[in-house]
Scaffold this motif. Sequence first.
Motif, PDB file in Angstrom:
ATOM      1  N   ALA A   1      29.737-150.601 -12.876  1.00 33.56           N
ATOM      2  CA  ALA A   1      29.936-149.786 -11.625  1.00 33.56           C
ATOM      3  C   ALA A   1      28.816-149.528 -11.090  1.00 33.56           C
ATOM      4  N   TYR A   2      27.707-148.605 -11.945  1.00 37.33           N
ATOM      5  CA  TYR A   2      26.409-148.448 -11.345  1.00 37.33           C
ATOM      6  C   TYR A   2      25.610-149.536 -11.071  1.00 37.33           C
ATOM      7  N   GLN A   3      25.783-150.495 -11.526  1.00 32.52           N
ATOM      8  CA  GLN A   3      25.081-151.793 -10.996  1.00 32.52           C
ATOM      9  C   GLN A   3      25.595-152.144  -9.396  1.00 32.52           C
ATOM     10  N   GLN A   4      26.938-152.071  -9.524  1.00 31.91           N
ATOM     11  CA  GLN A   4      27.543-152.756  -8.226  1.00 31.91           C
ATOM     12  C   GLN A   4      27.713-151.914  -7.049  1.00 31.91           C
TER      13      GLN A   4
ATOM     14  N   ILE B   1      25.437-153.338  -4.646  1.00 31.20           N
ATOM     15  CA  ILE B   1      25.412-154.630  -4.345  1.00 31.20           C
ATOM     16  C   ILE B   1      26.666-155.160  -3.569  1.00 31.20           C
ATOM     17  N   CYS B   2      27.923-154.463  -4.367  1.00 28.11           N
ATOM     18  CA  CYS B   2      28.998-154.973  -3.787  1.00 28.11           C
ATOM     19  C   CYS B   2      30.023-153.694  -3.938  1.00 28.11           C
ATOM     20  N   PRO B   3      29.903-152.677  -3.102  1.00 28.47           N
ATOM     21  CA  PRO B   3      30.786-151.495  -3.232  1.00 28.47           C
ATOM     22  C   PRO B   3      32.381-151.598  -3.364  1.00 28.47           C
ATOM     23  N   GLN B   4      32.783-152.771  -2.699  1.00 26.49           N
ATOM     24  CA  GLN B   4      34.232-153.101  -2.742  1.00 26.49           C
ATOM     25  C   GLN B   4      34.767-153.447  -4.019  1.00 26.49           C
ATOM     26  N   SER B   5      34.130-153.983  -4.817  1.00 27.87           N
ATOM     27  CA  SER B   5      34.155-154.309  -6.355  1.00 27.87           C
ATOM     28  C   SER B   5      34.439-153.477  -7.306  1.00 27.87           C
ATOM     29  N   VAL B   6      34.082-151.864  -6.911  1.00 27.49           N
ATOM     30  CA  VAL B   6      34.164-151.059  -7.839  1.00 27.49           C
ATOM     31  C   VAL B   6      34.996-149.884  -7.079  1.00 27.49           C
ATOM     32  N   GLU B   7      35.848-150.154  -6.026  1.00 28.02           N
ATOM     33  CA  GLU B   7      36.867-149.043  -5.340  1.00 28.02           C
ATOM     34  C   GLU B   7      37.671-148.296  -6.208  1.00 28.02           C
TER      35      GLU B   7
ATOM     36  N   GLY C   1      24.217-142.691 -10.875  1.00 26.01           N
ATOM     37  CA  GLY C   1      24.184-143.881 -11.710  1.00 26.01           C
ATOM     38  C   GLY C   1      23.564-144.893 -11.136  1.00 26.01           C
ATOM     39  N   GLY C   2      24.168-145.112  -9.949  1.00 28.27           N
ATOM     40  CA  GLY C   2      23.372-146.531  -9.161  1.00 28.27           C
ATOM     41  C   GLY C   2      21.840-146.182  -9.082  1.00 28.27           C
ATOM     42  N   LEU C   3      21.438-145.182  -8.771  1.00 27.24           N
ATOM     43  CA  LEU C   3      19.997-144.841  -8.364  1.00 27.24           C
ATOM     44  C   LEU C   3      19.217-144.678  -9.837  1.00 27.24           C
ATOM     45  N   TRP C   4      19.786-144.327 -10.953  1.00 25.07           N
ATOM     46  CA  TRP C   4      19.184-144.513 -12.146  1.00 25.07           C
ATOM     47  C   TRP C   4      18.973-145.782 -12.626  1.00 25.07           C
TER      48      TRP C   4
END
Length: 85
Positions: free
Chosen positions: A43-46, A49-55, A67-70
């Motif tokens: 989820a941090y990675q996506q 990249i693809c926010p709708q995949s971790v809604e 977490g995404g920034l980290w």
Amino acid sequence: MYLNNFLSQNQNNRWGFFCILLYGLLVGFQGFDLCDEGWTMTAYQQIFICPQSVEYNFLYYVTLLVGGLWEKLFGWGGYLSFRLP
């Protein structure tokens, strides 16, 4: 400044401080599992990249952003880089 004064008082303070740091490092690897944490790391990675995949995880939106920034900064460290903070 306070830490310098504390550590310069005597040898026992230095050893105590060292033991506390060592204990924190050893306990940091406790609970080393790849099930839920891998799911969260995905989820941090996506998130960028693809926010709708971790809604499904948007309840924790700020956590995902941090977490995404980290992951962008320290993603090269893999799983262990997420266990350090």
